[in-house]
Scaffold this motif. Structure first.
Motif, short mmCIF file in Angstrom:
data_model
loop_
_atom_site.label_atom_id
_atom_site.label_comp_id
_atom_site.label_asym_id
_atom_site.label_seq_id
_atom_site.Cartn_x
_atom_site.Cartn_y
_atom_site.Cartn_z
N ASP A 411 0.85 -1.18 0.00
CA ASP A 411 0.00 0.00 0.00
C ASP A 411 0.90 1.23 0.00
O ASP A 411 2.13 1.14 0.07
N ARG A 412 0.27 2.40 -0.10
CA ARG A 412 1.07 3.62 -0.22
C ARG A 412 1.98 3.86 0.98
O ARG A 412 3.19 4.13 0.79
N PRO A 413 1.50 3.77 2.23
CA PRO A 413 2.42 4.03 3.36
C PRO A 413 3.61 3.08 3.40
O PRO A 413 4.74 3.49 3.70
N SER A 414 3.38 1.80 3.08
CA SER A 414 4.49 0.84 3.10
C SER A 414 5.51 1.16 2.02
O SER A 414 6.73 1.13 2.28
N LEU A 415 5.03 1.48 0.83
CA LEU A 415 5.96 1.81 -0.25
C LEU A 415 6.71 3.09 0.06
O LEU A 415 7.93 3.20 -0.18
N GLU A 416 6.03 4.09 0.61
CA GLU A 416 6.70 5.33 0.99
C GLU A 416 7.81 5.06 1.99
O GLU A 416 8.91 5.64 1.90
N GLY A 421 14.01 4.73 2.75
CA GLY A 421 15.17 4.03 3.30
C GLY A 421 14.88 3.16 4.50
O GLY A 421 15.81 2.58 5.08
N ARG A 422 13.61 3.05 4.88
CA ARG A 422 13.28 2.23 6.04
C ARG A 422 13.15 0.77 5.63
O ARG A 422 12.82 0.45 4.49
N GLN A 423 13.39 -0.12 6.58
CA GLN A 423 13.13 -1.54 6.39
C GLN A 423 11.83 -1.87 7.10
O GLN A 423 11.55 -1.36 8.19
N ILE A 424 11.00 -2.70 6.47
CA ILE A 424 9.69 -2.99 7.03
C ILE A 424 9.47 -4.50 7.07
O ILE A 424 10.14 -5.27 6.38
N LEU A 457 12.14 -6.29 4.91
CA LEU A 457 12.13 -5.95 3.50
C LEU A 457 12.72 -4.56 3.31
O LEU A 457 12.45 -3.64 4.10
N ARG A 458 13.53 -4.37 2.28
CA ARG A 458 14.06 -3.05 1.95
C ARG A 458 13.98 -2.82 0.44
O ARG A 458 13.87 -3.76 -0.34
N SER A 459 14.05 -1.55 0.05
CA SER A 459 14.00 -1.20 -1.36
C SER A 459 15.38 -1.35 -1.99
O SER A 459 16.40 -1.08 -1.36
N ALA A 460 15.40 -1.77 -3.27
CA ALA A 460 16.64 -1.79 -4.04
C ALA A 460 16.49 -0.95 -5.31
O ALA A 460 17.23 -1.15 -6.28
N LEU A 461 15.53 -0.01 -5.32
CA LEU A 461 15.38 0.88 -6.46
C LEU A 461 16.57 1.83 -6.53
O LEU A 461 17.09 2.26 -5.49
N PRO A 462 17.02 2.20 -7.74
CA PRO A 462 18.06 3.23 -7.85
C PRO A 462 17.62 4.50 -7.14
O PRO A 462 16.43 4.85 -7.11
N HIS A 463 18.57 5.23 -6.60
CA HIS A 463 18.27 6.39 -5.76
C HIS A 463 17.40 7.41 -6.49
O HIS A 463 16.41 7.91 -5.93
N GLU A 464 17.73 7.70 -7.75
CA GLU A 464 16.98 8.72 -8.48
C GLU A 464 15.55 8.28 -8.72
O GLU A 464 14.60 9.05 -8.52
#
Length: 501
Positions: A411-416, A421-424, A457-464
Motif C-alpha cells: 500500500d502507499r504508506p508501506s511503499l513510501e 530508506g526504512r526496512q519494514i 524488506l528493503r528497497s533496491a530501487l536506484p536512488h533517483e
C-alpha cells in the motif's frame, strides 16, 4: 526580441504575444505501454483537462493541470512522454515504419527516439546515438522507461558515425542556437550570438551530409533544429543540396502537418526554390516552441560518400554482427520461473545479450551491429551479482507485474517507507519463499526491485528513481487528503484492482 526575423515571421504580433505567455505542457501517449482512452480517463479523474491535437491525436495539450503531469505514477511508469508539440513534428515528417532500420543521429534525451520506436510498434531497429557520455544516461533511462526493446544505443560523433549499414531513415536533429526554446529558457530569449551563427552551420552541414551518406538510396533524411535562424536552417539545406548535385531532393512534409513554408531569401542571399517545401513552426502556430523541419529524399549515392565520414576518413566495413545467446535466454526463462513464478511467455519474441559481467539485456533484435560505438541493446533485465543475478527495476517493471513468487504487494504508506530508506516487515499476503531479491508491486504494477533478508524488506530501487516515485506518492497522499476532506472518494486510489492503461 528577435527583431531580425520580423520580415519572415508570418504573423509578427501573434509571434510576439506567444513569446510573452508561459508554454503549456504537452504529453505524448506511449502506445507500447498504454491505451490512450484509459490513460486519458485516469488523468482526467485527477483533474487534468487534456486537448488532443487534430494533426496528432496521441499528442495532448494539458489545458488544465492540478499539478505537473510529471508527478503522476503513469508518467513514472512510462505510459506517456512529456514532449512539446513542435518537437513531435520531425518524427512525423520522418514517418518511420515497422521493420525498418532507423538512425537518430543526435538522440539524447530520447524523446524522438522513443517516438520513433512507438510509431514502429517496437518492430525494426532504432539506433539512438549521442556523442555526449553525460547525456547517454538520460537517453538509456527514457528508452527503458518507455519499454523500447528495439533500440541500440551508440556513442559516436555524428559526423564520424560508423558506416557499413544502410539506414531506411535518418533523423538529424542538429545542435543549434535553440532560439525556439525562448518561452522556457532565459538564455534562449537572448537569441543567437554572431559567433554561434558563424560556428554552428558548419557542424550542422557536416551532420546532414553524414546522415545522407548513411541512408540507403531511396531513403529519407529529416533535418531539424529548434531555432529560427535561416543561417542554421534553409542555408544549411541549400548548401547540402548544391553539394549533392541532384542526388538529394526536398519533399513536402506529410499532409496535415502545421507550420509555414521555408524562406527562399535572407539578408541578400537567395536559396534554391526547393527549400520552400521545408516547414517553419513558430510558437504561435501550436502554442509551443519553435522548430524547423526539412524532409529530404536520397535518390542515389551522394558525391561525398566516396570520401568517407565527415571530416575525411575511411568508412568502416560492414559491422561484424553480434548474435544473441540462445543458451543465455534459456537460463533467463528458468530464472524467471524459479525466482518469480513467471512462465517465460513474458519475454516471447525477445533475444538475450550479455554475459561476462555485463548483465543481461533483452532486445527484440535478432542481431546487433558490432560497432565499438555500441553501448547497449534493449532493456537490461539483470546485472551480474557475484555468482548470481540481481534483477533491475526496469526489468521487473516490464516483465514481472504478473509474478506469483517472491512478490510483495504494497500500500502507499508501506511503499513510501521503503523509498525513504526504512526496512519494514513483510505485509500480509506477501509471497516470499527465500531470502533474496523480490518484486515490489503497487496497484498491480511492478515498480521495482526489493530485497528480503528473511525478516525485513528493503528497497533496491536506484536512488533517483526512488526519489521520483517518493515525490509522486507524496503528491497522491496530499491529493487524496484534499478529496477526502471534500467528502469524495480519492480518484485513482482503488488499490490493486485499479483500472490500468
Amino acid at each position: 526580441m528577435f527583431e531580425r526575423y520580423r520580415t519572415i515571421v508570418d504573423d509578427w504580433d501573434a509571434f510576439q504575444a506567444s513569446l510573452a505567455r508561459p508554454q503549456p505542457a504537452t504529453l505524448r501517449v506511449n502506445r507500447l505501454k498504454a491505451d490512450p482512452g484509459a490513460l486519458r480517463a485516469r488523468l482526467e479523474e485527477r483533474g487534468f483537462r487534456l486537448e488532443p491535437y487534430d494533426w496528432y491525436p496521441d499528442l495532448w495539450r494539458v489545458a488544465e493541470e492540478p499539478f505537473s503531469p510529471a508527478l503522476t505514477l503513469e508518467h513514472w511508469l512510462g505510459w506517456f512522454y512529456l514532449q512539446e508539440a513542435a518537437a513531435a513534428l520531425p518524427v512525423l515528417a520522418l514517418d518511420p515504419q515497422p521493420g525498418e532500420t532507423v538512425l537518430d543521429l543526435s538522440a539524447a534525451p530520447g524523446g524522438k527516439s522513443t517516438q520513433m520506436a512507438e510509431r514502429m510498434g517496437d518492430r525494426g531497429m532504432v539506433v539512438a546515438n549521442d556523442p555526449d557520455v553525460h547525456r547517454l544516461a538520460a537517453l538509456s533511462h527514457n528508452l527503458q522507461r518507455l519499454g523500447v526493446t528495439s533500440a541500440v544505443i551508440t556513442r559516436a560523433d555524428g559526423r564520424r558515425f560508423p558506416g557499413g549499414l544502410a539506414f531506411d531513415r535518418v533523423l538529424v536533429d542538429a545542435p543549434c542556437s535553440a532560439e525556439g526554446n525562448a518561452r522556457r529558457s532565459r538564455r534562449a530569449r537572448q537569441g543567437a550570438s554572431r559567433h554561434q551563427r558563424r560556428r554552428l552551420p558548419a557542424v550542422q552541414a557536416a551532420l546532414l551530409r553524414r546522415g545522407l551518406a548513411l541512408a540507403r538510396p531511396g531513403g529519407v533524411v529529416v533535418y531539424a533544429t529548434c531555432t529560427f535562424a535561416p543561417e542554421e536552417n534553409e542555408a544549411v539545406v541549400d548548401q547540402v543540396l548544391r553539394q549533392a548535385e541532384g542526388s538529394v531532393v526536398v519533399e513536402p512534409l506529410p499532409h496535415g502537418l502545421p507550420g509555414a513554408g521555408g524562406v527562399t531569401a535572407w539578408e541578400g542571399r537567395r536559396f534554391l526554390p526547393d527549400v520552400e517545401a521545408c516547414r517553419r513552426i513558430y510558437p504561435h502556430h501550436l502554442d509551443s516552441g519553435g522548430m524547423f523541419v526539412a524532409r529530404l529524399r536520397k535518390r542515389g549515392p551522394v558525391p561525398w560518400e566516396e570520401r568517407g565520414p565527415e571530416p575525411a576518413g575511411a568508412d568502416e566495413p560492414a559491422p561484424a554482427w553480434t548474435e544473441p545467446d540462445p543458451g543465455l535466454r534459456e537460463q533467463v526463462v528458468e530464472w524467471l520461473r524459479r525466482e518469480f513464478g513467471l512462465t517465460g511467455s513474458e519475454i516471447d519474441g525477445l533475444h538475450a545479450y550479455g554475459g561476462q559481467g555485463q548483465g543481461i539485456w533483452l532486445a527484440r533484435l535478432p542481431r546487433v551491429p558490432g560497432w565499438t560505438a555500441v553501448r547497449s541493446a534493449g532493456i537490461r533485465l539483470a546485472r551480474a551479482h557475484g555468482a548470481t543475478w540481481k534483477p533491475t527495476s526496469f526489468g521487473l517493471m516490464h516483465w514481472a507485474s504478473g509474478a506469483s513468487r517472491n512478490v510483495v504487494d504494497l500500500d502507499r504508506p508501506s511503499l513510501e517507507g521503503l523509498l525513504q530508506g526504512r526496512q519494514i516487515a513483510a505485509p500480509p499476503g506477501a509471497r516470499l519463499l527465500r531470502r533474496g531479491w523480490v518484486v515490489l508491486r503497487y496497484r498491480g504494477q511492478a515498480v521495482g526491485c526489493g530485497f528480503w533478508d528473511g525478516t525485513r524488506l528493503r528497497s533496491a530501487l536506484p536512488h533517483e528513481r526512488a526519489g521520483e516515485l517518493s515525490s509522486i506518492l507524496r503528491r497522491e497522499s496530499s491529493t487524496s487528503s484534499a478529496v477526502a476532506a471534500a467528502g469524495h472518494p480519492a480518484p485513482g486510489d482503488q488499490g490493486a484492482g485499479d483500472r490500468q492503461a
